[in-house]
Scaffold this motif. Sequence first.
Motif, mmCIF file in Angstrom:
data_model
loop_
_atom_site.group_PDB
_atom_site.id
_atom_site.type_symbol
_atom_site.label_atom_id
_atom_site.label_comp_id
_atom_site.label_asym_id
_atom_site.label_seq_id
_atom_site.Cartn_x
_atom_site.Cartn_y
_atom_site.Cartn_z
ATOM 1 N N LYS A 105 39.876 30.612 -3.349
ATOM 2 C CA LYS A 105 40.906 30.716 -2.067
ATOM 3 C C LYS A 105 40.197 30.507 -0.902
ATOM 4 O O LYS A 105 40.348 29.883 0.073
ATOM 5 N N LEU A 106 38.952 31.645 -0.936
ATOM 6 C CA LEU A 106 38.283 31.664 0.504
ATOM 7 C C LEU A 106 37.768 30.505 0.813
ATOM 8 O O LEU A 106 37.904 30.035 1.992
ATOM 9 N N THR A 107 37.023 29.552 -0.124
ATOM 10 C CA THR A 107 36.386 28.455 0.395
ATOM 11 C C THR A 107 37.409 27.342 0.599
ATOM 12 O O THR A 107 37.196 26.419 1.700
ATOM 13 N N LYS A 108 38.442 27.200 -0.092
ATOM 14 C CA LYS A 108 39.507 26.257 0.260
ATOM 15 C C LYS A 108 40.167 26.281 1.524
ATOM 16 O O LYS A 108 40.417 25.658 2.188
ATOM 17 N N ASP A 109 40.394 27.580 1.605
ATOM 18 C CA ASP A 109 41.110 27.853 3.049
ATOM 19 C C ASP A 109 40.099 27.536 4.245
ATOM 20 O O ASP A 109 40.437 27.232 5.262
ATOM 21 N N ALA A 110 38.719 27.838 3.899
ATOM 22 C CA ALA A 110 37.716 27.853 5.028
ATOM 23 C C ALA A 110 37.904 26.144 5.159
ATOM 24 O O ALA A 110 37.620 25.770 6.315
ATOM 25 N N LEU A 111 37.721 25.278 4.283
ATOM 26 C CA LEU A 111 37.731 23.908 4.594
ATOM 27 C C LEU A 111 38.864 23.449 5.318
ATOM 28 O O LEU A 111 38.697 22.603 6.310
ATOM 29 N N LYS A 112 40.001 24.095 4.956
ATOM 30 C CA LYS A 112 41.488 23.676 5.687
ATOM 31 C C LYS A 112 41.197 24.047 6.882
ATOM 32 O O LYS A 112 41.488 23.413 7.970
ATOM 33 N N LEU A 156 18.873 23.389 -5.314
ATOM 34 C CA LEU A 156 18.692 24.018 -6.614
ATOM 35 C C LEU A 156 19.494 25.249 -6.708
ATOM 36 O O LEU A 156 20.159 25.477 -7.842
ATOM 37 N N THR A 157 19.591 26.121 -5.801
ATOM 38 C CA THR A 157 20.212 27.388 -5.971
ATOM 39 C C THR A 157 21.936 27.136 -6.208
ATOM 40 O O THR A 157 22.501 27.729 -7.013
ATOM 41 N N SER A 158 22.267 26.135 -5.621
ATOM 42 C CA SER A 158 23.855 25.923 -5.743
ATOM 43 C C SER A 158 24.151 25.269 -7.094
ATOM 44 O O SER A 158 25.301 25.278 -7.799
ATOM 45 N N LEU A 159 22.977 24.867 -8.020
ATOM 46 C CA LEU A 159 23.293 24.374 -9.462
ATOM 47 C C LEU A 159 22.963 25.554 -10.342
ATOM 48 O O LEU A 159 23.192 25.411 -11.374
ATOM 49 N N ASN A 218 29.534 26.006 -9.847
ATOM 50 C CA ASN A 218 29.719 26.575 -8.592
ATOM 51 C C ASN A 218 30.453 25.447 -7.881
ATOM 52 O O ASN A 218 31.461 25.926 -6.836
ATOM 53 N N TYR A 219 30.307 24.123 -7.848
ATOM 54 C CA TYR A 219 30.683 23.305 -6.956
ATOM 55 C C TYR A 219 32.626 23.134 -7.599
ATOM 56 O O TYR A 219 33.339 23.239 -6.669
ATOM 57 N N ARG A 220 32.763 23.148 -8.632
ATOM 58 C CA ARG A 220 34.163 23.127 -9.066
ATOM 59 C C ARG A 220 34.823 24.456 -8.593
ATOM 60 O O ARG A 220 36.016 24.306 -8.258
ATOM 61 N N TYR A 221 34.166 25.506 -8.645
ATOM 62 C CA TYR A 221 34.839 26.815 -8.235
ATOM 63 C C TYR A 221 35.245 26.906 -6.662
ATOM 64 O O TYR A 221 36.200 27.132 -6.100
ATOM 65 N N ILE A 222 34.251 26.260 -5.803
ATOM 66 C CA ILE A 222 34.358 26.307 -4.400
ATOM 67 C C ILE A 222 35.326 25.477 -3.945
ATOM 68 O O ILE A 222 36.289 25.415 -3.025
ATOM 69 N N PHE A 266 28.404 26.112 -1.332
ATOM 70 C CA PHE A 266 29.341 25.689 0.154
ATOM 71 C C PHE A 266 28.455 25.080 1.008
ATOM 72 O O PHE A 266 28.819 24.179 1.626
ATOM 73 N N ALA A 267 27.233 25.597 1.145
ATOM 74 C CA ALA A 267 26.307 24.995 1.953
ATOM 75 C C ALA A 267 25.838 23.762 1.837
ATOM 76 O O ALA A 267 25.837 22.925 3.014
ATOM 77 N N THR A 268 25.676 23.406 0.854
ATOM 78 C CA THR A 268 25.087 22.132 0.355
ATOM 79 C C THR A 268 26.333 21.009 0.698
ATOM 80 O O THR A 268 26.078 20.000 1.175
ATOM 81 N N LEU A 269 27.574 21.682 0.282
ATOM 82 C CA LEU A 269 28.845 20.803 0.889
ATOM 83 C C LEU A 269 28.857 20.219 2.216
ATOM 84 O O LEU A 269 29.142 19.210 2.745
ATOM 85 N N LEU A 270 28.752 21.464 2.715
ATOM 86 C CA LEU A 270 28.444 21.335 4.429
ATOM 87 C C LEU A 270 27.547 20.259 5.047
ATOM 88 O O LEU A 270 27.594 19.564 5.898
ATOM 89 N N LEU A 271 26.212 20.374 4.292
ATOM 90 C CA LEU A 271 25.309 19.665 4.822
ATOM 91 C C LEU A 271 25.551 18.181 4.692
ATOM 92 O O LEU A 271 25.180 17.382 5.235
ATOM 93 N N LEU A 272 26.104 17.986 3.221
ATOM 94 C CA LEU A 272 26.572 16.657 3.112
ATOM 95 C C LEU A 272 27.783 16.159 4.068
ATOM 96 O O LEU A 272 27.558 15.018 4.463
#
Lengths: 558, 356
Positions: A351-358, A322-325, A342-346, A533-539
Amino acid sequence: MLQRKIKADPFILGGTFVVIAILVVFPLTLLFLNSFKFDGAYTLQNYATVFQAKRNYTALFNSLKLGLFTSLFSILLGAPLAWLVTRTNLPFAKLFRTLFILPYMIPPFIGAIAWSQLLNRRNGYINRLIQSIFGIEGYVFNVNTMPGLIWVMTLYLYPFVFITVAGALERMDPTLEEAARTCGSKTMKIMRDITLPLVAPSIAGGALLVFASSIANFGIPALVGMQGRVFVLTTMIYSYMHSGGFNGIATASALSIMLMAISVGALLINNFYLKKKQYTLISGKSMRPKTLDLGAWKIPCLIVAIAIVFVAVIMPFFSIGLTSLLDAWGADITWENLTFRNYRYILFEYKLTKDALKNSFLLAISAATICMVLGSLIAYISVKTKIRGRKALETIAQIPYTIPGTVVAIAMILAWSGNYGVNLYNTFWILLVAYVAHYVAFAVRTTSASLEQIHTSLEEAARISGGSWLTSLKDIVVPLIRPGLVAGWFLIFMPTLRELTMSILLWGPRTVTIGVAVFEMQEAGYVQISAAFATLLLLIVIAGNLLVKWLTRGKVGI
Amino acid sequence: MSKVVLKGLSKSFGEVNVVNNIDLEINDREFLSFLGPSGCGKTTTLRMIAGFDMPTTGEIFIGERLVSSVDKKIFVPPEERNVGMVFQNYAVWPHMDVFKNVAYPLKIKKTGADEMKERVLKVLSMVKLTGMEKRYPHQLSGGQQQRVALARALVMEPDVMLLDEPLSNLDAKLREEMRFEIKDIQRRIGVTIIYVTHDQAEAMAMSDRILLLHNARVQQLGTPRDLYERPENQFVADFIGLINFLKIDVADRDARTMATFTSSPETPPFEVNLENTGKSSEGGFVFAVRPENVKLVPPDSSSIRGKVTKKVYLGNILDYRVALGKEEIRVEASSGEEFQPGQTVGLRFESYVLFK
């Protein structure tokens, strides 16, 4: 078999010893020595400093308190649930079994974020719900306290007790209970006189694992505790490392040694004392014990089980989702306030989240691969050769996993910050080295279990057929242990992908990881994007788990 | 095809001698068994020949080639010795089908596909597994897995075949069948075979010669007949077949060597032949006689007397226990007069061995 003409194998096998010495023995020895080093001399000064400052022994005391209460509540929650799903006719027992283990899969810091959202004193969902229902001002719950910490920690660690007790109850020789019944005992009396004493070592074993994990945990006390100025050893060490200075590192080293002593102590008790007692339960026969008919209690038990799943799994998931939305945090929840921005943004803008994923994917893939190669060699040496020191090698390789990640990270900083010719500080490599050191134990364990299944004669048959050592490794050993290797790889990939405890101490400007990014965003108050970002990680975690389960045909994974 | 020579071969693990100074020459095309109780060093010796264990001292030749020498620091690894081996637990690779298992040694040697197929099918027919090429080990019985292991060893046309208790996991009937098959295959292809077993019947049935080992030492090397009829020491006599041991006292009387049983001095002295013991003709000996070499006769004044204590009918033989003074001996009679428990009988020893 290995005493032969010089070929590839002495280099490969000898190299393994060298790598483990550099990776494990050297940093941990340095940490130990450094804890005694003050102004260039070896003294007990650092330990004295530790005990002079009130905040240090408050942290120590808090760690012990957190560990003890979390263990206690984990027993109270985990043991009855284990009994309910294995020994009664609770409806949907198999489904509940999976659901009760689910929190174990969620990264603890995500749980911490979820509960901060739910029970936060200013605008937690539950506090707000209570406010609107009862029309009261102020807050009812405040998660940023010691009880809040214990609550969140228990909900993420009780599966340890649940898993060990459910396992023991299932493997227990049913004739032990049947014998009591033939002696004239009633069900409840059998529970008290036979069943409970027999599973007691398993309960204690699970509780010790909970204890060791809770005092080693960083994410929950950092995200839940630090905001309320509740410090434990791991967060205290973190703040010393942040305040910097040589004496800061020295005090952190001394605290690390204490942290390590407590958690290793707990694990040693488990390994040497309780494990032996747990084995006596196993009969080897695979008869399923009789289940108890709950009768009139069936519906109440079902309601309790559903309530626990709701609190431990659904509420946190829902809260994060819910918070992520949300468009604006703290505002009322309306359709206008919901967005996917929020999802489009991360994913595409920040840059922080894109770098983190990579970075995290690169780190997790590299760490899992290196761990499997190194761990398989160690397991091979230990199981299949007669090289002197092979058991020591296996034991040493397992040490970094038994000690808290915080301690491993401090040791890595001491060893690889340029004091000894190699400076990896703030680089990708120091993270990789720490991950490999911490998680190589997983690779050793899964591979040696697989290797023990392979009789030596299978390899000897390949040698006598004309194959060299490497040929027999390639044609016989590797194909036979491949399922174990794949499972082991994922068992390392999954936790390293979301690693926080070590990363938070080792990351640099160019090496942010997923765990660090979530933590930093949460600390900075970017609640919605950190939730996204946490939701993405959970998925990712859930998908990975399903993949492992499919690959290993259900043997590994939840 | 070649001979195998062991010179002063020893192996110790720490303080424990597992194999102690073995000298042995195994002839080309010979079937030789290493026989002995568990822990006698037979498997270790075989593994040293294969190259899986390194000798502590001594040398091993396969054919003319020195494959292992401690002094000359030579150790040829197993894959370069060209020996075939069949393991006790078969060691058939579970992830390969029958064809792939058997073809593996040829694959290592990079044999061409056509030749590989031809040779694999040939050995599979030799071990009676034709048509099973595509099966996986878990689809085979124990006996069939053993045949795969045998085929895999045969396909490489080794100089020597080493068999490590290959039949011990099979049931009794299959075991006997396989004995003949292995023997038959050896006759057809003329390979040298070294066979490890703890089963004396297996060793007797198959071997040209047997090396009997005990406590890391060679007890006797000889044909099955040598070991049964002319055991060189009490251990050999006891290990192979059934035997009675009785203490006797020997003395020279009137240029004749006469013996009396120590435990029953009242029995009349009887003449013994000391030639094969090479000992002086006075003093105590052990008199060893197999149950079938004792004949029970109606007693007369000159005969050695015993008393029948038990009698069991076993179909082809009568199994008696006969008290001789304070001792009891076992007698197997396949013909002659039948006696009842309690009856006094005369004993005649038709063949015996003396040990000092």
